[in-house]
Design a protein around this motif. Structure first.
Motif, short mmCIF file in Angstrom:
data_model
loop_
_atom_site.label_atom_id
_atom_site.label_comp_id
_atom_site.label_asym_id
_atom_site.label_seq_id
_atom_site.Cartn_x
_atom_site.Cartn_y
_atom_site.Cartn_z
N GLY A 140 0.84 -1.19 0.00
CA GLY A 140 0.00 0.00 0.00
C GLY A 140 0.86 1.23 0.00
N MET A 141 0.59 2.16 -0.93
CA MET A 141 1.34 3.42 -1.01
C MET A 141 0.39 4.57 -0.69
N ALA A 142 0.91 5.55 0.03
CA ALA A 142 0.09 6.68 0.46
C ALA A 142 -0.36 7.56 -0.70
N ALA A 143 0.46 7.69 -1.73
CA ALA A 143 0.14 8.58 -2.86
C ALA A 143 -0.22 7.78 -4.10
N SER A 144 -1.10 8.33 -4.91
CA SER A 144 -1.42 7.68 -6.17
C SER A 144 -0.27 7.92 -7.14
N SER A 145 0.00 6.93 -7.99
CA SER A 145 1.08 7.03 -8.98
C SER A 145 0.81 6.03 -10.09
N GLN A 146 1.72 5.96 -11.06
CA GLN A 146 1.58 5.00 -12.14
C GLN A 146 1.73 3.57 -11.64
N ASN A 147 2.24 3.38 -10.42
CA ASN A 147 2.44 2.04 -9.85
C ASN A 147 1.19 1.45 -9.24
N ASN A 148 0.07 2.19 -9.24
CA ASN A 148 -1.13 1.62 -8.65
C ASN A 148 -2.33 1.62 -9.57
N TYR A 149 -2.07 1.49 -10.86
CA TYR A 149 -3.15 1.23 -11.82
C TYR A 149 -3.25 -0.26 -12.04
N TRP A 150 -4.47 -0.77 -12.07
CA TRP A 150 -4.73 -2.19 -12.30
C TRP A 150 -5.75 -2.33 -13.41
N LYS A 151 -5.73 -3.47 -14.09
CA LYS A 151 -6.67 -3.72 -15.18
C LYS A 151 -7.04 -5.20 -15.17
N VAL A 152 -8.31 -5.48 -15.36
CA VAL A 152 -8.76 -6.87 -15.47
C VAL A 152 -8.30 -7.41 -16.82
N MET A 153 -7.62 -8.54 -16.79
CA MET A 153 -7.09 -9.11 -18.03
C MET A 153 -7.93 -10.27 -18.55
N GLU A 154 -8.58 -10.97 -17.66
CA GLU A 154 -9.39 -12.12 -18.07
C GLU A 154 -10.32 -12.47 -16.92
N GLY A 155 -11.28 -13.29 -17.20
CA GLY A 155 -12.18 -13.70 -16.15
C GLY A 155 -13.55 -14.00 -16.68
N ILE A 156 -14.46 -14.19 -15.77
CA ILE A 156 -15.86 -14.41 -16.11
C ILE A 156 -16.59 -13.13 -15.79
N PHE A 157 -17.21 -12.56 -16.78
CA PHE A 157 -17.93 -11.31 -16.62
C PHE A 157 -19.42 -11.58 -16.70
N MET A 158 -20.15 -11.10 -15.72
CA MET A 158 -21.59 -11.30 -15.67
C MET A 158 -22.29 -10.21 -16.47
N GLN A 159 -23.35 -10.57 -17.13
CA GLN A 159 -24.16 -9.56 -17.80
C GLN A 159 -24.81 -8.67 -16.75
#
Length: 173
Positions: A140-159
């Protein structure tokens, strides 16, 4: 990197299940279930709103993504671990989805901010040695930065649920 966990505990700090980052695309320990915040009912198919508190439960071990005021082993930031049993933990498992727009879009980058301590789920370059050689520290980092972006790459997505679809097309009601 992918958000990863398995039943290997930290040798310091909380001693809870470790959470790391791995680069392998075929890693079976990098699957997480999105659930409602602690003690909340979340109906399957309901879109996640930006600003909503959620839990992420590790599919392999049933423990929730968790943070608390322990120091992370490598960087000295805030420790992130996996905690609980069978998806049940405590209020320190709650993370706020930080995104643009109204809802967390399937292909959009998001941030997760810990609901109790306000740190952002982050990964930087610190790498572990044995027994989890080459895995990166998630913390956990106190400040937002480029190191705390996340993206869903795969999975089961519900309608989206029928109620949500009606809301989209009949906003005047």
């Amino acid at each position: 990197v992918r958000l990863h966990s398995h039943d290997v505990r930290y040798g310091s700090g909380s001693g809870q299940q470790s959470v790391t980052g791995v680069s392998a695309a075929d890693d079976g320990n990098s699957y997480w279930r999105v659930r409602g915040r602690t003690a909340a009912v979340c109906q399957r198919g309901t879109p996640v709103r930006c600003g909503q508190a959620i839990r992420l439960t590790h599919l392999g071990t049933g423990r929730n993504l968790h943070s608390h005021r322990f120091t992370s082993p490598l960087s000295g930031n805030q420790e992130v671990s996996a905690f609980g049993e069978a998806g049940e933990g405590d209020y320190l498992d709650d993370w706020t989805v930080v995104c643009s727009g109204t809802y967390w879009a399937r292909d959009a980058e998001v941030r997760f901010q810990h609901a109790s301590t306000d740190v952002f789920l982050s990964v930087t370059g610190e790498q572990y040695g044995r027994p989890i050689h080459g895995q990166k520290e998630v913390h956990g980092m106190a400040a937002s930065s480029q190191n705390n972006y996340w993206k869903v790459m795969e999975g089961i997505f519900m309608q989206p649920s029928e109620a949500f679809q009606m809301e989209q097309y009949h906003a005047e009601l």
